[in-house]
Scaffold this motif. Structure first.
Motif, PDB file in Angstrom:
ATOM      1  N   GLY A 270       0.695  -1.046  -0.077  1.00  0.00           N
ATOM      2  CA  GLY A 270      -0.286   0.197  -0.066  1.00  0.00           C
ATOM      3  C   GLY A 270       0.766   1.195  -0.216  1.00  0.00           C
ATOM      4  O   GLY A 270       1.931   1.223   0.628  1.00  0.00           O
ATOM      5  N   VAL A 271       0.335   2.962  -0.340  1.00  0.00           N
ATOM      6  CA  VAL A 271       1.103   3.873  -0.434  1.00  0.00           C
ATOM      7  C   VAL A 271       1.300   4.303   1.242  1.00  0.00           C
ATOM      8  O   VAL A 271       0.219   3.629   2.364  1.00  0.00           O
ATOM      9  CB  VAL A 271       0.138   4.390  -1.071  1.00  0.00           C
ATOM     10  N   GLY A 272       2.483   4.893   1.468  1.00  0.00           N
ATOM     11  CA  GLY A 272       2.510   5.708   2.839  1.00  0.00           C
ATOM     12  C   GLY A 272       1.689   6.184   2.939  1.00  0.00           C
ATOM     13  O   GLY A 272       0.815   6.816   2.604  1.00  0.00           O
ATOM     14  N   SER A 273       1.297   6.666   4.210  1.00  0.00           N
ATOM     15  CA  SER A 273      -0.020   7.018   5.110  1.00  0.00           C
ATOM     16  C   SER A 273       0.529   7.617   6.450  1.00  0.00           C
ATOM     17  O   SER A 273       0.844   7.080   6.885  1.00  0.00           O
ATOM     18  CB  SER A 273      -1.093   6.759   4.832  1.00  0.00           C
ATOM     19  N   ASP A 274       0.078   8.611   6.806  1.00  0.00           N
ATOM     20  CA  ASP A 274       0.319   8.666   8.043  1.00  0.00           C
ATOM     21  C   ASP A 274      -0.173   7.796   9.395  1.00  0.00           C
ATOM     22  O   ASP A 274      -1.280   7.638   8.948  1.00  0.00           O
ATOM     23  CB  ASP A 274      -0.158  10.769   8.916  1.00  0.00           C
TER      24      ASP A 274
ATOM     25  N   GLN B 215       1.729  -0.821   3.927  1.00  0.00           N
ATOM     26  CA  GLN B 215       0.704  -0.597   4.752  1.00  0.00           C
ATOM     27  C   GLN B 215       0.454  -1.366   6.189  1.00  0.00           C
ATOM     28  O   GLN B 215       1.253  -2.686   6.054  1.00  0.00           O
ATOM     29  CB  GLN B 215      -0.841  -0.454   4.873  1.00  0.00           C
ATOM     30  N   ALA B 216       0.997  -1.162   7.607  1.00  0.00           N
ATOM     31  CA  ALA B 216       0.606  -1.834   8.658  1.00  0.00           C
ATOM     32  C   ALA B 216      -0.436  -1.479   9.643  1.00  0.00           C
ATOM     33  O   ALA B 216      -0.366  -0.773   9.620  1.00  0.00           O
ATOM     34  CB  ALA B 216       2.417  -1.879   9.773  1.00  0.00           C
TER      35      ALA B 216
ATOM     36  N   GLN C 220      -2.272   2.191  12.926  1.00  0.00           N
ATOM     37  CA  GLN C 220      -2.637   1.770  10.952  1.00  0.00           C
ATOM     38  C   GLN C 220      -1.712   2.953  10.116  1.00  0.00           C
ATOM     39  O   GLN C 220      -1.504   4.576  10.591  1.00  0.00           O
ATOM     40  CB  GLN C 220      -3.945   2.226  10.467  1.00  0.00           C
ATOM     41  N   TYR C 221      -0.692   2.735   9.901  1.00  0.00           N
ATOM     42  CA  TYR C 221       0.808   3.472   9.101  1.00  0.00           C
ATOM     43  C   TYR C 221       1.375   2.795   7.636  1.00  0.00           C
ATOM     44  O   TYR C 221       1.164   2.134   7.702  1.00  0.00           O
ATOM     45  CB  TYR C 221       1.074   4.517  10.235  1.00  0.00           C
ATOM     46  N   GLY C 222       1.853   3.939   7.375  1.00  0.00           N
ATOM     47  CA  GLY C 222       1.979   3.360   6.186  1.00  0.00           C
ATOM     48  C   GLY C 222       3.746   3.760   6.005  1.00  0.00           C
ATOM     49  O   GLY C 222       4.218   4.155   7.205  1.00  0.00           O
TER      50      GLY C 222
ATOM     51  N   GLY D 143     -10.029  -1.654   3.479  1.00  0.00           N
ATOM     52  CA  GLY D 143     -10.532  -1.551   5.219  1.00  0.00           C
ATOM     53  C   GLY D 143      -9.790  -2.198   5.587  1.00  0.00           C
ATOM     54  O   GLY D 143      -9.181  -3.263   5.501  1.00  0.00           O
ATOM     55  N   VAL D 144     -10.384  -2.386   7.140  1.00  0.00           N
ATOM     56  CA  VAL D 144      -9.730  -2.856   8.272  1.00  0.00           C
ATOM     57  C   VAL D 144     -11.131  -4.261   8.665  1.00  0.00           C
ATOM     58  O   VAL D 144     -11.472  -3.250   9.978  1.00  0.00           O
ATOM     59  CB  VAL D 144      -9.017  -1.837   9.294  1.00  0.00           C
TER      60      VAL D 144
END
Length: 278
Positions: free
Chosen positions: A73-77, A108-109, A99-101, A149-150
């Motif tokens: 997944g793409v990086g995210s805050d 994505q983690a 949840q973070y990138g 989603g989660v």
């Protein structure tokens, strides 16, 4: 050191209602990594091109197990999500999901800390569901969790054996890092001394995660720190959550980057590995 466990055949993986199509089946064996500072078990539930990893991390201190999901997944805050874990048909464990990138790895983690006393059902469980709660709200509006989603359910196998191996790994780590605990506290070596240092003033208001500021979150975090012979933090694990996952993760990252200790000392005054709870 690496140890791989033999995977069971698909027919033996799960039974009953857990055989629903939305339950992810493992595509590889459990792999347990024994490195210098942690015990981590990983299993792929996706393809080689699009992996979905279920990750378990057992620290040598405290009474928590970290459960994570890592996928492309793409990086995210980083953001905190009100979520829950469900083993089979047991009552859900309500918790916070982080949840973070990871931009460099394009991953994505989702990470959650679970107390060991809450994990008894996991040893015999055949499924694990990780999901955001339906009443999830952020700043007065529903969070867009994205197309994926989660809400993911994993088929579990060999959990009793796997957790037993992680338990043994933790025992070995305690010996390597000279960790002795009594009543939840670390006992200094009988001949020598433990690491010396303080986390006071290490984290300032400028380090506060934007999400925690926006939601007026605060709290006290307890960490299990492994300190190497140079006084650097080799591993940081949250063992008492602040109740805000973003604060927990941000704090550990800062501590690993900035904290410096006077290392533990052996009977002859030589620097040795050690551990502290901060």
């Amino acid at each position: 050191m690496r140890l791989t466990l033999i995977a069971l055949t698909a027919a033996a993986m799960i039974s009953g209602p857990a055989q629903a199509a939305d339950v992810l089946q493992p595509s590889a064996k459990w792999v347990v990594e024994f490195d210098d500072a942690q015990c981590v078990a990983t299993r792929n539930y996706g393809s080689r091109e699009d992996p979905i990893y279920l990750v378990l991390k057992a620290p040598p201190l405290g009474s928590v197990l970290q459960i994570g999901v890592i996928r492309q997944g793409v990086g995210s805050d980083a953001r905190q999500i009100d979520g829950e874990l469900t083993f089979d048909q047991n009552a859900p464990l309500r918790t916070n999901l982080l949840q973070y990138g990871v931009k460099k790895l394009k991953q994505q983690a989702i990470i959650v800390n679970v107390r060991l006393q809450e994990l008894a059902p996991m040893r015999q469980a055949t499924t694990l569901r990780i999901r955001a709660r339906e009443d999830l709200q952020k700043l007065g509006s529903r969070i867009n969790l994205g197309a994926r989603g989660v809400d993911v359910t994993f088929a579990l196998t060999q959990m009793s054996s796997l957790l037993g191996i992680l338990d043994s790994c933790v025992v070995d780590l305690k010996q390597v890092w000279n960790v002795k605990e009594h009543g939840g506290a670390i006992v200094a070596p009988s001949q020598g001394s433990g690491p010396v240092g303080s986390l006071a003033g290490l984290i300032s208001e400028k380090d506060y995660p934007a999400m925690a500021l926006a939601e007026y979150q605060s709290g006290v975090v307890a960490f299990a720190l492994l300190i190497d012979e140079q006084g650097k933090v080799a591993d940081c694990t949250v063992i008492e959550t602040s109740g805000a996952a973003s604060l927990d993760a941000q704090s550990c990252g800062i501590i690993k980057a900035r904290a410096r200790y006077s290392p533990a000392r052996g009977p002859k005054g030589e620097p040795i590995k050690g551990a502290v709870i901060g």
